[in-house]
Design a protein around this motif. Sequence first.
Motif, mmCIF file in Angstrom:
data_model
loop_
_atom_site.group_PDB
_atom_site.id
_atom_site.type_symbol
_atom_site.label_atom_id
_atom_site.label_comp_id
_atom_site.label_asym_id
_atom_site.label_seq_id
_atom_site.Cartn_x
_atom_site.Cartn_y
_atom_site.Cartn_z
ATOM 1 N N PRO A 43 21.367 -9.117 10.776
ATOM 2 C CA PRO A 43 20.159 -9.921 10.518
ATOM 3 C C PRO A 43 20.407 -11.034 9.497
ATOM 4 O O PRO A 43 21.297 -10.935 8.653
ATOM 5 N N LEU A 75 15.202 -13.822 10.909
ATOM 6 C CA LEU A 75 14.075 -13.298 10.143
ATOM 7 C C LEU A 75 12.785 -14.026 10.521
ATOM 8 O O LEU A 75 12.790 -15.251 10.684
ATOM 9 N N ILE A 101 9.645 -6.327 5.800
ATOM 10 C CA ILE A 101 10.978 -5.985 6.306
ATOM 11 C C ILE A 101 10.851 -4.942 7.418
ATOM 12 O O ILE A 101 11.530 -5.002 8.446
ATOM 13 N N ASN A 104 9.987 -6.639 10.608
ATOM 14 C CA ASN A 104 11.156 -7.320 11.157
ATOM 15 C C ASN A 104 12.073 -6.352 11.898
ATOM 16 O O ASN A 104 12.514 -6.621 13.019
ATOM 17 N N VAL A 105 12.366 -5.224 11.262
ATOM 18 C CA VAL A 105 13.309 -4.268 11.862
ATOM 19 C C VAL A 105 12.695 -3.592 13.089
ATOM 20 O O VAL A 105 13.380 -3.340 14.083
ATOM 21 N N GLN A 108 13.190 -6.060 15.797
ATOM 22 C CA GLN A 108 14.608 -6.103 16.173
ATOM 23 C C GLN A 108 14.974 -4.888 17.025
ATOM 24 O O GLN A 108 15.758 -5.000 17.977
ATOM 25 N N GLN A 133 17.482 -5.415 5.332
ATOM 26 C CA GLN A 133 17.230 -5.034 6.724
ATOM 27 C C GLN A 133 18.241 -3.996 7.200
ATOM 28 O O GLN A 133 17.898 -3.104 7.982
ATOM 29 N N GLN A 136 17.001 -0.824 5.945
ATOM 30 C CA GLN A 136 15.804 -0.426 6.699
ATOM 31 C C GLN A 136 16.168 0.147 8.057
ATOM 32 O O GLN A 136 15.583 1.141 8.505
ATOM 33 N N TRP A 137 17.142 -0.456 8.721
ATOM 34 C CA TRP A 137 17.624 0.079 9.991
ATOM 35 C C TRP A 137 18.094 1.523 9.813
ATOM 36 O O TRP A 137 17.773 2.406 10.610
#
Length: 339
Positions: A43, A75, A101, A104-105, A108, A133, A136-137
Amino acid sequence: MDYEIFDLGDVTLQSGVTLPNAFLAYKTYGRLNEEKDNVIVYPTAFGDQHVQNEWLIGSGMALDPQNYFIIVPNLLGNGLSSSPSNTPPPFDRANFPHVTIYDNVRFQHRLVTEKFGIKKIALVVGWSMGGIQAFQWGASYPDMVERIAPFNGLAKTWPQTYVVLDGVKAPLMAAVGYDSSKLNQLTSADMRAVGRVYAGWGVSHAFYKEELYRTLGFESLEAFLTGVWEDSFMKMDPHNVLAMLWTGQHADISDNPAYNGNIGMALSSIKALACIMPGSTDLFCTADDNEYEASLIPNATFSPIKSIWGHFAGRGIHSPDNTFIDDNLKRLLTLRTDH
């Protein structure tokens, strides 16, 4: 256009606001193999677009397109994915909703699974807000992500980091007399002062003292401040910057229903093999904060980038730092995972 668009449709954000016709801009490098197990997600960071990630992708490098299928999602707020600058009313400019965040993830993950049918990710890597990120993943999809490698990025915006980002935001607020109803009057010229504020945080005390800006072709400190910090920030849309700053200031991988703000639980839930690479002289994503975070991840190594390039040790500018990051990624990718 050197990137693709993944339409998300109408999405409900973590805030509860529905953003209509949302989309992710992304670029891929290499080919997805038949087993769909050669996937790297990379990312983008605050203010960056996929092009700024390309220094770490190439033949003979850890992120080699001949071996891996590398997905670089942009992003939200960066001007290519859904952003204040490309969203029609009523969510344009200063009216763009807050994006986390976590949002976003989540988007994704939709790209990776819905578009490509991917079930396992070999590595999630990222610099700065890209690093958040990656964390976070690992926390959101622990059984899917085999390895993470955040560099110059934290799992949470700790108080001092929040204050730094608030200082970066302050010139834009001052430009409208701290009247948020006037934010739509901001122009790129108002970004000049933002660059000056960030200049004190992007690189280290030693960088300036040793005049390393001369290695970048700048004859004087003033030329460096103008030619790098002012110029790069004035190329950015102020409303996009405000949106990304909000995302950064409120970043916390535990701020979601899975962990309810318990950062220790979020970090200890990461099953991925993790290589955490702070910059040893990073002034606002500090090595100390990363060391604490790494201590809570079951399979983490803590490998500081010994560099006086501060936060920008992870920016792809300084060759020894680049090599250190690439070598660590190569090592990480050779390690076997048990999930």
